[in-house]
Design an enzyme around this catalytic site. Structure first.
Site, PDB file in Angstrom:
ATOM      1  N   HIS A  24      40.670  44.551  37.930  1.00 39.85           N
ATOM      2  CA  HIS A  24      41.281  43.925  38.974  1.00 39.85           C
ATOM      3  C   HIS A  24      42.774  44.187  39.196  1.00 39.85           C
ATOM      4  CE1 HIS A  24      37.660  42.434  41.005  1.00 39.85           C
ATOM      5  NE2 HIS A  24      37.551  41.768  40.298  1.00 39.85           N
TER       6      HIS A  24
ATOM      7  N   ASP B 228      28.955  39.301  34.188  1.00 36.69           N
ATOM      8  CA  ASP B 228      29.446  37.961  35.504  1.00 36.69           C
ATOM      9  C   ASP B 228      28.227  39.058  36.516  1.00 36.69           C
ATOM     10  OD1 ASP B 228      31.205  40.419  36.128  1.00 36.69           O
ATOM     11  OD2 ASP B 228      32.142  39.454  36.893  1.00 36.69           O
TER      12      ASP B 228
ATOM     13  N   HIS C  45      31.697  42.263  40.281  1.00 34.69           N
ATOM     14  CA  HIS C  45      33.207  42.711  41.432  1.00 34.69           C
ATOM     15  C   HIS C  45      33.230  44.610  41.141  1.00 34.69           C
ATOM     16  CE1 HIS C  45      33.219  38.106  40.476  1.00 34.69           C
ATOM     17  NE2 HIS C  45      33.019  38.094  42.036  1.00 34.69           N
TER      18      HIS C  45
ATOM     19  N   ASP D  71      31.199  44.958  36.108  1.00 37.33           N
ATOM     20  CA  ASP D  71      31.407  44.160  36.914  1.00 37.33           C
ATOM     21  C   ASP D  71      30.539  43.749  37.774  1.00 37.33           C
ATOM     22  OD1 ASP D  71      33.390  42.081  35.924  1.00 37.33           O
ATOM     23  OD2 ASP D  71      32.953  42.054  37.496  1.00 37.33           O
TER      24      ASP D  71
END
Length: 340
Positions: free
Chosen positions: A158, A282, A195, A193
């Site tokens: 990120h 995740d 996200h 991931d």
């Protein structure tokens, strides 16, 4: 499989985390290291400490202004009367073309996208060695290795060139890919991931010599919200070199693996000779974020799919938070990649 980790990564222990207006324990806790180390050892990994390649490989992607901010902001913050124990922004610019302030508070707002990347006394040190861990993995491949695992923590996907966010400070996967590109290889980053890897996308969005692919929960109602939509394909010379594959919440093994096949087909079309896997765990059905529903068997098949490409593979740890199956999920990925 060769694995890399530096003990200084333990020293980042964030406390602040806000979700839906509520203060909660920060899920990017140091205990992840213990669990992930156990998972890697169970897959037969042998760990080594990374060397220090210096700031050069980090500064190849992150601005000098941002690096200076991360290095010094905690000391500056502590000079503010009544300041909290962690650097947390409370104001942000409306756009990246707005004025750059001198104030520590203002610069925190400029360089921290959200409240999920608090900076404390040892954050700089941990983030630096997290990046060095990914660099060591890249160098291992350049020296003749075929597959490696970098236990990079704090994670990185990120983080933009000048912006922290979502638990991330330096973009470890991007730094590793740039290291490989600079050495003459043609890297693809495949982010698994839950996200979207918005920082990675942002860093390479105008580039044609690094392919970026992200498989993630649909950001229409899931972090990071503003990035990760299918229409984001790159810009300028990078148009067509970014592929987002958002999935409905709760997607399980079969649809996930079919999507991964699409991602790896794009790597073939790009002519990648090395794949950096931004390895978030995740996407697990057991992860606290509850975005997707990949099982342990699904993770084993993800690892096997990457190995089946026949390319050099660097797994760089991203997300994956404390659950009963976190360590087992890592074991299954790495074992699957090794034919186990």
């Amino acid at each position: 499989m060769k694995a890399f980790f530096d003990d200084r990564q333990w020293r980042h222990a964030p406390r602040h985390f806000m979700a839906n207006g509520a203060l909660l324990p920060n899920p990017e806790e140091p205990r992840r290291i213990e669990i992930l180390t156990g998972g890697a050892l169970a897959a037969g990994c042998s760990f080594a400490a990374p060397g220090d390649a210096g700031l050069g490989p980090i500064a190849a992607l992150h601005t000098a202004e941002y690096i200076s901010f991360l290095r010094n902001i905690y000391t500056r913050w502590r000079r503010i009367e009544g300041a909290g124990e962690e650097v947390i922004p409370n104001i942000h610019p409306a756009s990246r073309s707005d004025g750059y302030p001198k104030s520590a508070v203002g610069q925190a707002g400029w360089h921290q996208a959200d409240t999920a990347c608090p900076i404390a006394e040892h954050t700089w040190e941990a983030a630096y060695w997290s990046a060095q861990t990914a660099i060591a993995g890249a160098d291992y491949l350049l020296e003749g290795g075929t597959m490696a695992y970098a236990l990079s923590r704090p994670p990185g996907h990120h983080a933009f060139a000048d912006l922290a966010g979502g638990f991330c400070f330096f973009n470890n996967s991007a730094i590793a890919a740039e290291r490989l590109r600079a050495a003459g290889l043609r890297p693809a980053i495949v982010d698994v991931d839950v996200h979207h890897g918005n920082g990675t996308q942002g860093i390479f969005y105008g580039c044609s010599d690094v392919l970026t692919v992200s498989i993630h929960a649909d950001p229409a109602r899931f972090y990071p919200f503003f990035w990760g939509h299918a229409q984001e394909r790159g810009e300028g010379q990078g148009l067509g070199y970014n592929l987002n594959l958002p999935l409905p919440r709760g997607t399980g093994d079969a649809d996930y693996l079919a999507t991964l096949a699409t991602a790896l087909e794009r790597c073939d079309s790009f002519g990648a000779d090395v794949i950096v896997v931004a390895l978030g765990l995740d996407a697990s059905v057991d992860d606290p974020f509850q975005g997707l529903a990949v099982t342990q068997e699904g993770f084993a098949r993800i690892g096997a799919a990457f190995a089946a490409t026949g390319r050099k593979i660097l797994f760089v740890q991203e997300g994956g938070y404390v659950s009963d199956t976190l360590g087992a999920n890592l074991t299954r990925v790495l074992s699957g990649a090794q034919g186990g």
